[in-house]
Write a protein that holds these residues in place. Structure first.
Motif, short mmCIF file in Angstrom:
data_model
loop_
_atom_site.label_atom_id
_atom_site.label_comp_id
_atom_site.label_asym_id
_atom_site.label_seq_id
_atom_site.Cartn_x
_atom_site.Cartn_y
_atom_site.Cartn_z
N UNK B 161 0.74 -1.34 -0.03
CA UNK B 161 0.31 -0.04 -0.03
C UNK B 161 0.40 0.55 -0.26
N UNK B 185 -0.24 -3.36 -9.67
CA UNK B 185 -0.81 -3.79 -9.11
C UNK B 185 -1.15 -2.63 -7.23
N UNK B 186 -0.37 -2.61 -6.70
CA UNK B 186 -0.49 -2.10 -5.97
C UNK B 186 -1.51 -0.90 -5.23
N UNK B 187 -1.67 -0.75 -3.68
CA UNK B 187 -3.17 -0.41 -3.22
C UNK B 187 -2.62 1.22 -3.11
N UNK B 188 -3.13 2.14 -3.51
CA UNK B 188 -2.56 3.88 -4.24
C UNK B 188 -3.76 4.32 -2.29
N UNK B 189 -3.22 5.00 -2.17
CA UNK B 189 -3.13 6.03 -0.42
C UNK B 189 -2.88 6.85 -1.45
N UNK B 190 -4.18 7.64 -1.99
CA UNK B 190 -3.15 9.54 -2.76
C UNK B 190 -3.84 10.34 -1.33
N UNK B 191 -3.16 10.25 -0.73
CA UNK B 191 -3.32 11.55 0.86
C UNK B 191 -3.28 13.17 0.71
N UNK B 192 -2.24 13.48 -0.57
CA UNK B 192 -2.18 14.25 -1.05
C UNK B 192 -1.13 15.35 0.27
N UNK B 198 -2.84 19.80 7.53
CA UNK B 198 -2.97 18.13 7.52
C UNK B 198 -1.85 17.06 7.56
N UNK B 201 -2.74 15.09 10.56
CA UNK B 201 -3.85 14.03 9.42
C UNK B 201 -3.01 12.77 9.59
N UNK B 205 -3.64 8.79 9.75
CA UNK B 205 -3.86 7.63 8.85
C UNK B 205 -2.40 6.71 8.56
N UNK B 208 -3.05 4.69 11.33
CA UNK B 208 -3.84 3.70 11.20
C UNK B 208 -3.70 2.45 10.15
N UNK B 209 -3.30 2.77 9.14
CA UNK B 209 -3.61 2.30 7.69
C UNK B 209 -2.25 1.00 7.12
N UNK B 210 -1.44 1.66 8.17
CA UNK B 210 0.32 1.16 7.45
C UNK B 210 0.30 0.10 6.47
#
Lengths: 488, 488
Positions: B161, B185-192, B198, B201, B205, B208-210
């Motif tokens: 991720x 094919x990985x998971x994208x977590x586009x936090x910005x 920010x 936060x 995250x 929480x998401x590791x």
């Protein structure tokens, strides 16, 4: 504990293939002509079949839904179609938050394996636990197709260049518009938003690139127009043909819509439901702007009486309650929106037979102010202010003096306008529109703070409001520095 | 005026199909084992063939290149391979800007039709005309594949991720990392990034998401670590395995790399060339972090003496000059980067036979300060400061007293550190590293302004610097509130 299967029922042909690459010729009015214009009664058979598959899938893949529906004594096979939907219990956002707290990070309504998750998004949770969204790879592609199909109804075509003026981060709004643009084969110009000093640059790029479509929030579009005017630039020079919006009710408020259309010289399209319901564009106006169509073969929407939770008739106030029909990752079944709206089944010139919400989302049930016993929606106040010719920022402040509520509305006055006259006009419009007398204050143009996102315009200073907010504990979600709700 | 054909030569099999869906098994070390590990001499045949096709294509589709090369008296057929590349004139960013000003918005080096453009990006041009990037649909897909292939070499796999902590807007950096993540094919977590408040936060995250991988700028990663520490959180708790960076030289500076690896407990990977050269990751470290490999079958890089413009030998300072090998929209042929670096052809434990830049991009030629006759690179100053144990923000100020340059370095001191001792250590390290005596000022931890993007750390207050900047007129490009250069 029940067995949780790993794949959805392949035999049913549900969900649709994610690899769908259908693209109509640009001259064609509808993306799926048959489906969009057919007799709603006939279409119900398609909706019913999808609903059966979705409900069965959610039950088989989610311990959350198993427990919830078992407790309510309802079995997936009891739901043969939308007529049976009322047998399933409603779903509230608080439940999702509690479920994610108990089973982090995604709750047991994530129905795919973690490695099938393509995207993680979420709410900001500035005053509480944020909600996390996990979207699978094939859902992501189906979402793109749905958004493209709906953007097509607003008139967007492959030859268009779409300026995306929204913050790209946790917030779902911008991403939904971006992948719709990509799937439709148009040019994406993902400008972003939210960085200070960015708006002046937006004006320059809009002038230079002449994109034909704009996506963002109504307040950001109006902010761009203001900055353009300050530089002596008429926003009509941008050449925008279509402006589509979500995240705020503004684009559905007649006078704001008119203001945007007059300012930019393009059509103003209102869209949006909730981040959880992505593809969130299943509420969306077509190019005729007669209220948002409910694209019921993608997300099925009930409108329920806020008190009795029974379906309302056309013209009556109801709360939209949303049900995914093709979502494998985190399907929402009967999600209570908390918004209020009225629907109509009258025909639309576009030929689509989807029912419409002619006034858009009038306001959220929990945004509603009760002032001297009257229900007052911020959107109605905005309508009154805009119709009086105020184009700038505004504020709504509610206080209590002894036992009496006081409503103060602060508006900006252009230098060429007459303060006294404006104050009188706004007060009259407000009285007519909301039935409550308001104190109107006129301040200098540009003196109220701007946001590039959802405006924070309402301030309820009464003790009762503070108490209610503390009890609810669920307001003020969304994008940091951006929005206060997870609506998109 | 020459005929400008609409399609590239189909017969040559160039460019590669955009629909490439190759994905190696996760256990496989190389995305393209044969190509990546073959004898560089053999690989040159492939590079030469691609170069011939690219040069021919650019000439046939671009009046800009036609005019430029005709004026230089060179024909596309003269370029049989990289050995002939020097016959083509160098390309400078000023030319691109001038061309876009004369032929807005994209200049005549846009080699596809406007409707084939999938994406519009650009530099911010805060002090001059911005540069606009137009990327075609199939280029965009090939870019995704290249970025994925290179991210694979850093150890990123489909089960990862990837937390994307960069601003998504005009700036190319974040988008390149995002589409690489998606293609892999990985998971994208586009936090910005870039919105105030920010970072707190981000910490929540990450906990929480590791996510297992992080992308951003080194200064933003260190900022996140600082905010985490302030909340009593050890950034190692995030569980990041791989942190990869672009946009700043930090990740290639040994002591900063060490600081990031110790802080987060994951490996620190340096990547990046220039936004114009997207896929900008063709300079990138593999998981062994022995300097950035130059992925020469995607972008061919020459290293030229800054004065003579002749190729340099391994170990000598040279300017990277980049040439696209598979770009149909805005191909860059011999783009002068203005950066400085040294290369080596020594083997790397990863088995890839791409030459490396063991010190990364040492600095930009136009970032270099001349202090009392010595060439001083801000990256060398950073190295000295970090190696003295300063982990916070810092500033470099150059002034002139009479005829003498003064170099002042301001560093932050942790409460538990001894001011006097620290000042002495930093001064000694600076003298050793850059050969110039500097005045060291120690200020309180956290007192220097943070940025979530590229740091603005160097301030040259001498008149000569102001004059040079005015003459050049081409510095300070990049992302608003973000970066000052269009490097990614």
């Amino acid at each position: 504990m029940k067995r949780v299967a790993n794949r959805h029922p392949a035999s049913s042909g549900w969900p649709a293939s994610a690899a769908d690459s259908h693209l109509p010729p640009a001259s064609q009015r509808h993306w799926e002509p048959t489906l969009e214009t057919m007799d709603p009664e006939e279409r119900l058979a398609i909706v019913d079949a999808k609903l059966r598959a979705q409900v069965r899938y959610a039950y088989d893949h989610s311990l959350f839904y198993q427990e919830k529906w078992d407790a309510a004594g309802v079995r997936p096979e009891d739901i043969r179609g939308v007529a049976d939907l009322r047998r399933l219990p409603l779903l509230h956002k608080e439940e999702l938050r509690a479920e994610q707290a108990a089973h982090p990070p995604f709750g047991r309504y994530l129905c795919v394996r973690r490695e099938d998750v393509a995207r993680i998004h979420g709410t900001s949770g500035t005053t509480g636990r944020p909600t996390a969204f996990a979207i699978s790879r094939s859902d992501w592609q189906r979402i793109a197709t749905s958004q493209a199909r709906i953007m097509w109804s607003a008139g967007i075509r492959p030859h268009d260049t779409v300026f995306l003026g929204s913050f790209f981060g946790l917030y779902m709004g911008g991403w939904g518009a971006l992948i719709g643009t990509e799937r439709l084969g148009a040019t994406a110009f993902p400008f972003g938003a939210g960085v200070s000093g960015h708006t002046q640059q937006a004006v320059q790029w809009l002038l230079e690139m002449h994109p034909t479509a704009f996506y963002g929030t109504p307040s950001y579009a109006l902010r761009i127009a203001e900055v353009a005017h300050d530089s002596g630039i008429d926003p009509r020079e941008f050449g925008l043909r279509i402006l589509f919006f979500s995240g705020e009710p503004g684009a559905g408020i007649p006078s704001t819509k008119r203001l945007i259309e007059e300012t930019f010289g393009g059509i103003c399209i209102d869209t949006g439901s909730m981040a959880e319901m992505t593809p969130w564009m299943t509420n969306a106006e077509c190019e005729h702007r007669q209220g948002m169509h409910m694209w019921e073969d993608i997300v099925y929407t009930e409108l329920l009486d806020p008190e009795t939770e029974e379906p309302v008739r056309p013209g009556e106030i109801g709360v939209p309650v949303y049900t995914h029909l093709e979502r494998e990752s985190q399907p929402m079944i009967r999600l209570w929106s908390g918004d209020l709206s009225r629907h109509t089944t009258e025909p639309c010139p576009c030929g689509r037979t989807y029912a419409r919400l002619p006034e858009g989302l009038i306001g959220r049930a929990d945004d509603m102010l009760i002032v001297r016993g009257e229900n007052v929606y911020p959107s109605a106040i905005e309508e009154a202010i805009r119709s009086a010719g105020c184009h700038g920022e505004f504020r709504v402040i509610v206080t209590r003096k002894g036992s009496l509520d006081e409503l103060t509305v602060r508006v900006e006055c252009d230098p060429e306008d007459d303060d006294v006259q404006l104050r009188r006009t706004v007060a009259t419009r407000l009285k007519t529109k909301i039935g409550v007398r308001a104190e109107v204050e006129v301040v200098k143009a540009g003196s109220l703070e701007r946001t590039e996102f959802k405006s924070r315009r309402v301030e309820d200073r009464r003790d009762i409001a503070r108490q209610m907010a503390a009890v609810r504990g669920d307001k003020h979600e969304g994008q940091p520095g951006a929005s206060e709700k997870e609506a998109v």
